[in-house]
Scaffold this motif. Sequence first.
Motif, PDB file in Angstrom:
ATOM      1  N   TYR A  36      11.597  66.922  42.715  1.00  0.00           N
ATOM      2  CA  TYR A  36      11.080  66.276  41.505  1.00  0.00           C
ATOM      3  C   TYR A  36      10.746  64.816  41.766  1.00  0.00           C
ATOM      4  O   TYR A  36       9.684  64.328  41.412  1.00  0.00           O
ATOM      5  CB  TYR A  36      12.093  66.391  40.353  1.00  0.00           C
ATOM      6  N   ALA A  62       6.716  63.124  42.367  1.00  0.00           N
ATOM      7  CA  ALA A  62       6.240  61.973  41.591  1.00  0.00           C
ATOM      8  C   ALA A  62       5.823  60.830  42.515  1.00  0.00           C
ATOM      9  O   ALA A  62       4.750  60.238  42.331  1.00  0.00           O
ATOM     10  CB  ALA A  62       7.313  61.511  40.618  1.00  0.00           C
ATOM     11  N   THR A 110       2.569  61.785  44.395  1.00  0.00           N
ATOM     12  CA  THR A 110       1.393  61.851  43.514  1.00  0.00           C
ATOM     13  C   THR A 110       0.892  60.455  43.182  1.00  0.00           C
ATOM     14  O   THR A 110      -0.313  60.193  43.225  1.00  0.00           O
ATOM     15  CB  THR A 110       1.733  62.620  42.222  1.00  0.00           C
ATOM     16  N   TYR A 162      -2.872  58.921  44.370  1.00  0.00           N
ATOM     17  CA  TYR A 162      -3.861  58.278  43.499  1.00  0.00           C
ATOM     18  C   TYR A 162      -4.103  56.823  43.907  1.00  0.00           C
ATOM     19  O   TYR A 162      -5.218  56.326  43.821  1.00  0.00           O
ATOM     20  CB  TYR A 162      -3.437  58.388  42.033  1.00  0.00           C
ATOM     21  N   LYS A 214      11.655  62.278  36.033  1.00  0.00           N
ATOM     22  CA  LYS A 214      11.111  62.454  34.683  1.00  0.00           C
ATOM     23  C   LYS A 214       9.578  62.554  34.708  1.00  0.00           C
ATOM     24  O   LYS A 214       8.973  62.976  33.745  1.00  0.00           O
ATOM     25  CB  LYS A 214      11.534  61.300  33.777  1.00  0.00           C
ATOM     26  N   LEU A 215       8.979  62.152  35.817  1.00  0.00           N
ATOM     27  CA  LEU A 215       7.525  62.203  35.948  1.00  0.00           C
ATOM     28  C   LEU A 215       7.037  63.454  36.667  1.00  0.00           C
ATOM     29  O   LEU A 215       5.869  63.563  37.025  1.00  0.00           O
ATOM     30  CB  LEU A 215       7.028  60.961  36.697  1.00  0.00           C
ATOM     31  N   ALA A 225       6.582  66.686  35.666  1.00  0.00           N
ATOM     32  CA  ALA A 225       5.572  67.480  34.951  1.00  0.00           C
ATOM     33  C   ALA A 225       4.209  66.773  34.931  1.00  0.00           C
ATOM     34  O   ALA A 225       3.192  67.389  35.265  1.00  0.00           O
ATOM     35  CB  ALA A 225       6.043  67.819  33.541  1.00  0.00           C
ATOM     36  N   PRO A 226       4.154  65.473  34.567  1.00  0.00           N
ATOM     37  CA  PRO A 226       2.850  64.804  34.637  1.00  0.00           C
ATOM     38  C   PRO A 226       2.295  64.747  36.063  1.00  0.00           C
ATOM     39  O   PRO A 226       1.084  64.825  36.255  1.00  0.00           O
ATOM     40  CB  PRO A 226       3.131  63.391  34.110  1.00  0.00           C
ATOM     41  N   SER A 227       3.176  64.659  37.049  1.00  0.00           N
ATOM     42  CA  SER A 227       2.723  64.643  38.445  1.00  0.00           C
ATOM     43  C   SER A 227       2.061  65.958  38.820  1.00  0.00           C
ATOM     44  O   SER A 227       1.027  65.970  39.500  1.00  0.00           O
ATOM     45  CB  SER A 227       3.896  64.370  39.389  1.00  0.00           C
ATOM     46  N   LEU A 253       0.583  67.990  36.765  1.00  0.00           N
ATOM     47  CA  LEU A 253      -0.696  67.999  36.058  1.00  0.00           C
ATOM     48  C   LEU A 253      -1.733  67.169  36.814  1.00  0.00           C
ATOM     49  O   LEU A 253      -2.873  67.592  36.997  1.00  0.00           O
ATOM     50  CB  LEU A 253      -0.514  67.458  34.634  1.00  0.00           C
ATOM     51  N   LEU A 254      -1.329  65.992  37.288  1.00  0.00           N
ATOM     52  CA  LEU A 254      -2.244  65.132  38.043  1.00  0.00           C
ATOM     53  C   LEU A 254      -2.639  65.753  39.383  1.00  0.00           C
ATOM     54  O   LEU A 254      -3.764  65.566  39.854  1.00  0.00           O
ATOM     55  CB  LEU A 254      -1.622  63.752  38.258  1.00  0.00           C
TER      56      LEU A 254
END
Length: 183
Positions: free
Chosen positions: A74, A78, A81, A85, A128-129, A131-133, A135-136
């Motif tokens: 996890y 993050a 990712t 970017y 905590k990031l 799930a957004p990671s 998605l990205l």
Amino acid sequence: MPNKKYLLLEVCGGLFTAAASVFMRHLYYLSGKELIGILFGAVNGSVWEACKTLLLPFLMWSVLEALIYRTAIYRYTASKTIALYLLGAMYLILRQSPLNPHLAAAVSLISAISLSVLLYISPLELQKLFAPSLLLLFLFISLYFALTPFAPHIKIFRDPATGLYGILPKHFDYGAFALDSMK
């Protein structure tokens, strides 16, 4: 402080990314302009095509490194990712400057790897990031494969040699183009 194995894997990742980037820049022509070259190589000399030859090897090494190091997935996802970017954004920005393209790639790659390590060892709650990671990462993969055949007509997608965008016609006549541009 990260252990030596983790730091060694990061250095190997930088070397792998650099070597794979050089190979991927020539893959389109080595494959005879076939689909494998379109998907994983640089189809023209645009900034985007050069950038994608850095991004995919960085992502591939990150997955391999996660399997080798057996890290806290996890937190690791993050940090990688965010670094991915940063690598893309920094390279695209540096290529707009008069900086040598190879130096822009090296600075961007070293910065991304450094940020990845700093984030991974930081006390921040990066898990905590996760799930957004994810998605990205899915967004990145979608854009990676979509922006070559459907290149927007903006500066970073323009081939400097021909002025065309995206995949060049299979039997493009560079000689006729050069003669036409002399008029």
